[in-house]
Design a protein around this motif. Sequence first.
Motif, mmCIF file in Angstrom:
data_model
loop_
_atom_site.group_PDB
_atom_site.id
_atom_site.type_symbol
_atom_site.label_atom_id
_atom_site.label_comp_id
_atom_site.label_asym_id
_atom_site.label_seq_id
_atom_site.Cartn_x
_atom_site.Cartn_y
_atom_site.Cartn_z
ATOM 1 N N CYS A 118 0.837 -1.190 0.000
ATOM 2 C CA CYS A 118 0.000 0.000 0.000
ATOM 3 C C CYS A 118 0.881 1.252 0.000
ATOM 4 O O CYS A 118 2.101 1.157 -0.117
ATOM 5 C CB CYS A 118 -0.904 0.000 1.237
ATOM 6 S SG CYS A 118 0.025 0.026 2.795
ATOM 7 N N ASP A 119 0.251 2.399 0.112
ATOM 8 C CA ASP A 119 0.981 3.652 0.249
ATOM 9 C C ASP A 119 1.389 3.842 1.711
ATOM 10 O O ASP A 119 0.876 3.183 2.611
ATOM 11 C CB ASP A 119 0.123 4.822 -0.239
ATOM 12 C CG ASP A 119 -0.187 4.729 -1.726
ATOM 13 O OD1 ASP A 119 0.712 4.313 -2.478
ATOM 14 O OD2 ASP A 119 -1.315 5.059 -2.125
ATOM 15 N N THR A 120 2.319 4.776 1.934
ATOM 16 C CA THR A 120 2.960 4.900 3.235
ATOM 17 C C THR A 120 2.977 6.342 3.719
ATOM 18 O O THR A 120 3.142 7.273 2.933
ATOM 19 C CB THR A 120 4.416 4.386 3.154
ATOM 20 O OG1 THR A 120 4.403 3.044 2.668
ATOM 21 C CG2 THR A 120 5.086 4.403 4.510
ATOM 22 N N SER A 132 3.372 4.774 -3.227
ATOM 23 C CA SER A 132 4.204 3.725 -3.812
ATOM 24 C C SER A 132 3.892 3.572 -5.290
ATOM 25 O O SER A 132 2.742 3.738 -5.708
ATOM 26 C CB SER A 132 3.963 2.394 -3.096
ATOM 27 O OG SER A 132 4.268 2.495 -1.718
ATOM 28 N N PRO A 133 4.882 3.245 -6.101
ATOM 29 C CA PRO A 133 4.636 3.071 -7.539
ATOM 30 C C PRO A 133 3.844 1.803 -7.803
ATOM 31 O O PRO A 133 3.896 0.853 -7.016
ATOM 32 C CB PRO A 133 6.047 2.970 -8.124
ATOM 33 C CG PRO A 133 6.877 2.430 -7.005
ATOM 34 C CD PRO A 133 6.299 3.018 -5.748
ATOM 35 N N PRO A 134 3.086 1.755 -8.900
ATOM 36 C CA PRO A 134 2.421 0.518 -9.294
ATOM 37 C C PRO A 134 3.469 -0.573 -9.502
ATOM 38 O O PRO A 134 4.587 -0.293 -9.970
ATOM 39 C CB PRO A 134 1.720 0.872 -10.605
ATOM 40 C CG PRO A 134 1.624 2.367 -10.588
ATOM 41 C CD PRO A 134 2.824 2.855 -9.850
ATOM 42 N N PHE A 135 3.113 -1.793 -9.179
ATOM 43 C CA PHE A 135 4.096 -2.873 -9.250
ATOM 44 C C PHE A 135 4.373 -3.305 -10.682
ATOM 45 O O PHE A 135 3.464 -3.486 -11.487
ATOM 46 C CB PHE A 135 3.598 -4.082 -8.456
ATOM 47 C CG PHE A 135 4.566 -5.235 -8.479
ATOM 48 C CD1 PHE A 135 5.685 -5.229 -7.661
ATOM 49 C CD2 PHE A 135 4.373 -6.314 -9.331
ATOM 50 C CE1 PHE A 135 6.587 -6.279 -7.679
ATOM 51 C CE2 PHE A 135 5.269 -7.366 -9.349
ATOM 52 C CZ PHE A 135 6.369 -7.353 -8.525
ATOM 53 N N ASN A 144 13.255 -0.770 -5.155
ATOM 54 C CA ASN A 144 12.312 -1.521 -4.350
ATOM 55 C C ASN A 144 10.990 -0.769 -4.311
ATOM 56 O O ASN A 144 10.885 0.292 -3.703
ATOM 57 C CB ASN A 144 12.854 -1.711 -2.933
ATOM 58 C CG ASN A 144 11.935 -2.586 -2.099
ATOM 59 O OD1 ASN A 144 11.028 -3.218 -2.621
ATOM 60 N ND2 ASN A 144 12.176 -2.620 -0.803
ATOM 61 N N GLN A 145 9.983 -1.324 -4.950
ATOM 62 C CA GLN A 145 8.684 -0.666 -5.021
ATOM 63 C C GLN A 145 7.802 -0.962 -3.816
ATOM 64 O O GLN A 145 6.741 -0.362 -3.672
ATOM 65 C CB GLN A 145 7.949 -1.136 -6.286
ATOM 66 C CG GLN A 145 8.727 -0.919 -7.571
ATOM 67 C CD GLN A 145 8.222 -1.802 -8.695
ATOM 68 O OE1 GLN A 145 7.185 -1.530 -9.282
ATOM 69 N NE2 GLN A 145 8.940 -2.878 -8.983
ATOM 70 N N ILE A 146 8.227 -1.888 -2.964
ATOM 71 C CA ILE A 146 7.362 -2.421 -1.905
ATOM 72 C C ILE A 146 7.973 -2.135 -0.543
ATOM 73 O O ILE A 146 9.129 -2.469 -0.283
ATOM 74 C CB ILE A 146 7.174 -3.942 -2.077
ATOM 75 C CG1 ILE A 146 6.686 -4.269 -3.497
ATOM 76 C CG2 ILE A 146 6.204 -4.483 -1.048
ATOM 77 C CD1 ILE A 146 6.675 -5.750 -3.810
#
Length: 282
Positions: A118-120, A132-135, A144-146
């Motif tokens: 999710c977003d942070t 966060s960027p789309p995976f 690291n997108q996650i």
Amino acid sequence: MNPIISVIMPCYNQAQYMPEALQSLLDQDYPHWECIMVNDGSPDNTEEVARQWMQKDNRFRYFWKANSGVCHTRNYAANQAVGEYIIPLDSDDKLGPHYFSEAIKTFTKDPDVRLIYCDTVLFGDVNEERISPPFKFENMLTENQIHNSAIFRKSDFIESGGYNPNMIYGIEDWDFYLSLLKPDYKVVKLDAFHCYYRIKAESRSIGVNAHKERNDTMLLQMFKNHVPLFLQYFNPVRDKIDAETYKKELYWHYHTIDYRVGRKICAPFRSIKRAIGRIFSK
């Protein structure tokens, strides 16, 4: 009912922040969880805090072990977990109250989903929202997108081998996701701010940024841990990668104080290219 979600919480010298993290679990609107607190030989009053919260709610479980680092500790906690899903939560961070319910709803609706993030919201010494960027799996090779509090199945965790203990100076989450996920796995980002990531001057992430050699060492180690995967997507000997690609920054270190005062650490792709060059030159 047995817990569906197992929260794995490594605890080392963060006792003062633990109540906020643990309260964020009690505030969840989804009740079927357990929290496995593992004291990694911490010198502070972690055990005292943990036992206080165990008295409040029997969903909190506590273990002690000799100090061995965050990777060993998360793996230890995961081995104690009985839930179908696992979520790591550092003892100085916290979660929004709807994260578990939204994740379970998504997993239930689509059984093909392997991981949810999710977003942070950054809080503490820095206060701001991070979308966060789309995976996209290929992008995981350069950023690291996650965030570290993604939710995934315990069965997939076991199959991946867990966190690699050779990631001793950081970015162990990024390295873990490269082990956990495969190119065809379905990953879902919830478009909501469910994770709260504490920024503080003495954090381990900032320590990595302050020591570029350690940072490069971990990037090189991550490449070594996943050589076939990296070479599947690009051949640095055959292909000339656009120099602009190398300017990508470590996603989860972008917000640190070092960056905010102008100290930029170059992207992992540059270090990975150097690492590959060393290996191919031998």
